[in-house]
Design a protein around this motif. Sequence first.
Motif, PDB file in Angstrom:
ATOM      1  N   ASP A 169      -6.744  18.587   5.856  1.00  0.00           N
ATOM      2  CA  ASP A 169      -7.548  18.171   6.805  1.00  0.00           C
ATOM      3  C   ASP A 169      -7.107  16.890   7.353  1.00  0.00           C
ATOM      4  O   ASP A 169      -7.527  16.434   8.367  1.00  0.00           O
ATOM      5  CB  ASP A 169      -8.795  18.242   6.610  1.00  0.00           C
ATOM      6  N   SER A 211     -10.157  18.106   2.296  1.00  0.00           N
ATOM      7  CA  SER A 211      -8.915  18.868   1.796  1.00  0.00           C
ATOM      8  C   SER A 211      -7.731  17.900   2.186  1.00  0.00           C
ATOM      9  O   SER A 211      -7.880  17.209   3.331  1.00  0.00           O
ATOM     10  CB  SER A 211      -8.782  20.091   2.144  1.00  0.00           C
ATOM     11  N   GLU A 218      -4.064  23.288  -4.074  1.00  0.00           N
ATOM     12  CA  GLU A 218      -5.080  23.179  -2.945  1.00  0.00           C
ATOM     13  C   GLU A 218      -5.867  24.215  -3.235  1.00  0.00           C
ATOM     14  O   GLU A 218      -7.256  24.135  -2.997  1.00  0.00           O
ATOM     15  CB  GLU A 218      -4.168  23.366  -1.764  1.00  0.00           C
ATOM     16  N   SER A 219      -5.629  25.507  -3.872  1.00  0.00           N
ATOM     17  CA  SER A 219      -6.453  26.705  -3.928  1.00  0.00           C
ATOM     18  C   SER A 219      -7.670  26.205  -4.956  1.00  0.00           C
ATOM     19  O   SER A 219      -8.664  26.938  -4.744  1.00  0.00           O
ATOM     20  CB  SER A 219      -5.803  27.947  -4.196  1.00  0.00           C
ATOM     21  N   THR A 278      -9.951  28.160  -0.702  1.00  0.00           N
ATOM     22  CA  THR A 278     -10.697  29.484  -0.927  1.00  0.00           C
ATOM     23  C   THR A 278      -9.545  30.524  -0.080  1.00  0.00           C
ATOM     24  O   THR A 278      -9.180  31.423  -0.788  1.00  0.00           O
ATOM     25  CB  THR A 278     -11.793  29.598  -0.494  1.00  0.00           C
ATOM     26  N   MET A 279      -9.345  30.371   1.276  1.00  0.00           N
ATOM     27  CA  MET A 279      -8.404  31.149   1.724  1.00  0.00           C
ATOM     28  C   MET A 279      -7.083  31.395   0.965  1.00  0.00           C
ATOM     29  O   MET A 279      -6.382  32.426   1.008  1.00  0.00           O
ATOM     30  CB  MET A 279      -8.061  30.619   3.379  1.00  0.00           C
ATOM     31  N   GLN A 322      -6.229  30.972  -2.011  1.00  0.00           N
ATOM     32  CA  GLN A 322      -6.461  31.756  -3.361  1.00  0.00           C
ATOM     33  C   GLN A 322      -6.590  33.218  -2.955  1.00  0.00           C
ATOM     34  O   GLN A 322      -5.854  33.777  -3.602  1.00  0.00           O
ATOM     35  CB  GLN A 322      -7.881  31.330  -3.784  1.00  0.00           C
ATOM     36  N   ASN A 323      -7.272  33.646  -2.022  1.00  0.00           N
ATOM     37  CA  ASN A 323      -7.310  35.047  -1.627  1.00  0.00           C
ATOM     38  C   ASN A 323      -5.970  35.369  -1.143  1.00  0.00           C
ATOM     39  O   ASN A 323      -5.592  36.890  -1.527  1.00  0.00           O
ATOM     40  CB  ASN A 323      -8.583  35.215  -0.391  1.00  0.00           C
ATOM     41  N   SER A 327     -12.032  23.499  -1.636  1.00  0.00           N
ATOM     42  CA  SER A 327     -12.122  23.582  -0.038  1.00  0.00           C
ATOM     43  C   SER A 327     -12.311  24.958   0.554  1.00  0.00           C
ATOM     44  O   SER A 327     -11.686  25.766  -0.128  1.00  0.00           O
ATOM     45  CB  SER A 327     -10.974  22.503   0.626  1.00  0.00           C
ATOM     46  N   GLU A 328     -12.469  24.862   1.932  1.00  0.00           N
ATOM     47  CA  GLU A 328     -12.419  26.039   2.606  1.00  0.00           C
ATOM     48  C   GLU A 328     -11.006  26.672   2.574  1.00  0.00           C
ATOM     49  O   GLU A 328     -10.787  27.787   2.505  1.00  0.00           O
ATOM     50  CB  GLU A 328     -13.013  25.854   4.046  1.00  0.00           C
ATOM     51  N   ASN A 329     -10.106  25.920   3.116  1.00  0.00           N
ATOM     52  CA  ASN A 329      -8.741  26.033   2.861  1.00  0.00           C
ATOM     53  C   ASN A 329      -8.381  26.679   1.707  1.00  0.00           C
ATOM     54  O   ASN A 329      -7.374  27.352   1.499  1.00  0.00           O
ATOM     55  CB  ASN A 329      -7.789  25.025   3.507  1.00  0.00           C
TER      56      ASN A 329
END
Length: 213
Positions: free
Chosen positions: A6, A3, A57-58, A66-67, A69-70, A62-64
């Motif tokens: 990162d 990402s 980015e959503s 997903t965060m 997006q939520n 990436s893990e970020n």
Amino acid sequence: MGSVIDVAIEEGSLTGRKPTVVFVLGGPGSGKGTQCANIAQHFGFTHLNTGDLLRAESRSGSENGTMIQNMIKEGKIVPTEVTIKLLQKAMQESGNDKLLIDGFPRDDGSRAAFEAVIKIEPEFVLFLDCSEEEMKTRLLNRNQGREDDNIDTIRKRFKVFRESTLPVIEYYNSKGKVRKIDAGKPAQEVFEAVKIIFTSKSEKVNRCGCIIL
């Protein structure tokens, strides 16, 4: 593929540049995107939309992402360090010394972090002032397929704006940096008022006789 947030970005590094930054703030549906597009076209600014950066980015997987997006779904503010890094990368890549930053800072913490990390204060803050009733109507009527344009999320976004972003506007107002526009009018009328602000700034002459913004 990692990402973008990162990637380590050196604090305060804009490759020696000190761009002119204008923050554009207003509630959800106040017309920030429309006015920023007009300003960019007429006055040569690069428009950086933090919402668009976060949504991109959503979708990155990436893990970020997903965060983010939520949090967008819930109408919450994404962690400051995430937004700052995305924004700093976009500023570095723009290559322009005139930047419109749309929808940021959203709270006092992100304001302080921007000034500490980017080491730039805005030239001024354009505040698009609009009633919640008008903004709600606009949000419900627009058809952009955005998952945060539903009545429950809209109410949460209004609450966040009142509690978190208005204090930022008040802070900059205390420093004489806020230019408030009535954004409840039709978009073209709003832009006529916006043009007066940007034209007066672009015609300001400093002591050495150079045109400055």
